[in-house]
Design a protein around this motif. Structure first.
Motif, PDB file in Angstrom:
ATOM      1  N   THR A  15     -34.311 -84.252  40.778  1.00 33.09           N
ATOM      2  CA  THR A  15     -33.098 -84.999  41.100  1.00 33.09           C
ATOM      3  C   THR A  15     -33.215 -85.590  42.492  1.00 33.09           C
ATOM      4  O   THR A  15     -33.715 -84.938  43.409  1.00 33.09           O
ATOM      5  CB  THR A  15     -31.858 -84.071  41.031  1.00 33.09           C
ATOM      6  N   SER A  19     -28.785 -87.649  41.542  1.00 35.94           N
ATOM      7  CA  SER A  19     -29.047 -88.416  40.325  1.00 35.94           C
ATOM      8  C   SER A  19     -30.338 -87.922  39.679  1.00 35.94           C
ATOM      9  O   SER A  19     -31.392 -87.930  40.324  1.00 35.94           O
ATOM     10  CB  SER A  19     -29.167 -89.903  40.653  1.00 35.94           C
ATOM     11  N   PRO A  20     -30.291 -87.483  38.412  1.00 36.97           N
ATOM     12  CA  PRO A  20     -31.503 -86.955  37.776  1.00 36.97           C
ATOM     13  C   PRO A  20     -32.534 -88.043  37.517  1.00 36.97           C
ATOM     14  O   PRO A  20     -32.239 -89.065  36.897  1.00 36.97           O
ATOM     15  CB  PRO A  20     -30.990 -86.365  36.458  1.00 36.97           C
ATOM     16  N   ARG A  23     -35.724 -85.142  33.484  1.00 33.45           N
ATOM     17  CA  ARG A  23     -34.867 -84.120  32.882  1.00 33.45           C
ATOM     18  C   ARG A  23     -35.625 -83.310  31.826  1.00 33.45           C
ATOM     19  O   ARG A  23     -35.886 -83.790  30.736  1.00 33.45           O
ATOM     20  CB  ARG A  23     -33.629 -84.771  32.241  1.00 33.45           C
TER      21      ARG A  23
END
Length: 380
Positions: A15, A19-20, A23
């Motif tokens: 991240t 904000s990723p 994932r």
């Protein structure tokens, strides 16, 4: 006994500023195989490459090289301790060093003895024997790329990481340089992780493709499988233009101007999209009566040409369909240029169609009757 993967990423997440970027990504790359991370800009593929290299550190997950943890919660090995080779799109050659000195850089600063022999060996393998005394500015883009490849291969890395290494080459050179590079990498037996945003490059070079979207892997598999069995409409459209025909399920079938399509597993009144690539539409000229329908092509539908363009090896025909005014695109080999307004019949090659739940808002909640795998082709 199953061999240990050369490179393994397990449940990697990263991240930036809340904000990723990546994932929960996992995959493995075996010796002598090429894994391609394919996707648009900002999907997380270059971030994954930097994590594998050790330039970035993941927030969670594990990186392994030959089964050994090189980055996890308790430890993080630097790039030089991982046995990894790196190639970038700008080649990253040292302008003040000769070609031979650039190749020798990963082996040490001296050109004496064995190192000099290794440099000569790899320059010969990339077709640059006799270029050792030249400087990078004296070389073409393709030659610079070959020097960068020789430099990356000279230390005999177990894993090769490549971040869009061919994007700086013009189209005339790109195909030949890609093919030569792939042949060398296969000979060396390195596990290769290649980042690209070009579907053609991924199909040409990869043993497996991981199609990325929004920081996650949307689909992974052999090139043939990912292309011919897309997991959804977006996956199909990433590889080529697609035509989209909308319909509604009734008794596990969807009625379209091209006839009925089987839609097993979908509930009644679910909105569906029938996807077909332009090369799989069959064109026939209007000779006063519709062509006969068959089990393979279904019912022909009529339309009128809006535009026809010659594209080199094929022609692209845009047709406005009579039944709903939609615009469909078809390609045919060679030169075929019917005039604007010419009537044509189009038929679908059903074995090449995909049926997915509609991406727009459906009238029903879950369009599926159960939770079976939805990633395969759904022929009519």
């Amino acid at each position: 006994m199953t061999p240990t993967p050369r490179l393994g990423l397990e449940r990697i997440s990263k991240t930036y500023a809340g904000s990723p970027a990546v994932r929960d990504v996992s995959f493995e790359v075996d010796e002598g195989h090429v894994m391609c991370l394919l996707g648009p800009s900002g999907c997380g593929k270059s971030t994954l490459l930097r994590i594998a290299a050790g330039v970035e550190r993941q927030d969670s997950g594990v990186v392994r090289v030959d089964g050994r943890v090189v980055s996890g919660d308790a430890s993080h090995a630097p790039p030089e301790a991982r046995g990894i080779g790196l190639m970038f799109q700008d080649f990253a050659l040292f302008p003040h060093l000769t070609v031979a000195q650039n190749v020798a850089f990963g082996l040490g600063r001296s050109l004496n003895g064995a190192r000099s022999a290794v440099v000569g060996q790899y320059l010969e393998r990339v077709g640059l024997s006799g270029y050792g005394a030249k400087f990078p500015h004296e070389l073409s883009g393709g030659e610079q790329q070959r020097v960068a490849l020789a430099r990356a291969l000279a230390p005999r890395p177990r894993v090769m990481l490549m971040d869009e290494p061919f994007s700086g080459l013009d189209q005339r050179l790109r195909d030949s340089v890609r093919d030569e590079t792939l042949a060398l990498l296969k000979e060396e037996g390195a596990a290769v992780l290649l980042v690209t945003h070009e579907p053609e490059e991924a199909l040409r070079m990869a043993d497996r493709i991981a199609l990325m979207r929004g920081g996650a892997v949307a689909q992974v598999g052999a090139p043939y499988h990912v292309y011919n069995h897309p997991v959804d409409r977006k996956a199909a459209a990433f590889f080529s233009d697609v035509n989209v025909i909308h319909g509604e399920v009734r008794a596990r079938q969807t009625d379209t101007p091209f006839g009925l399509f089987l839609t097993p597993g979908m509930v009644d009144r679910a909105d569906v999209e029938i996807i077909i690539r332009p090369q799989h539409l069959k064109i026939e000229e209007d000779r006063g009566a519709p062509p006969p329908s068959t089990m393979r092509t279904g019912v022909p539908a009529r339309g009128h040409v809006t535009r026809a363009r010659f594209m080199g090896s094929e022609s692209l025909i845009e047709v406005r369909m009579d039944h709903d005014g939609s615009l469909l695109k078809a390609t045919v080999p060679g030169a075929y240029l019917p005039g604007a307004g010419a009537p044509l019949w189009l038929s679908l090659r059903r074995e090449h169609c995909f049926v997915f739940p509609c991406e727009r808002q459906s009238k029903v909640g879950n369009p599926w009757e159960d939770d079976r795998d939805r990633s395969g082709k759904r022929p009519g």
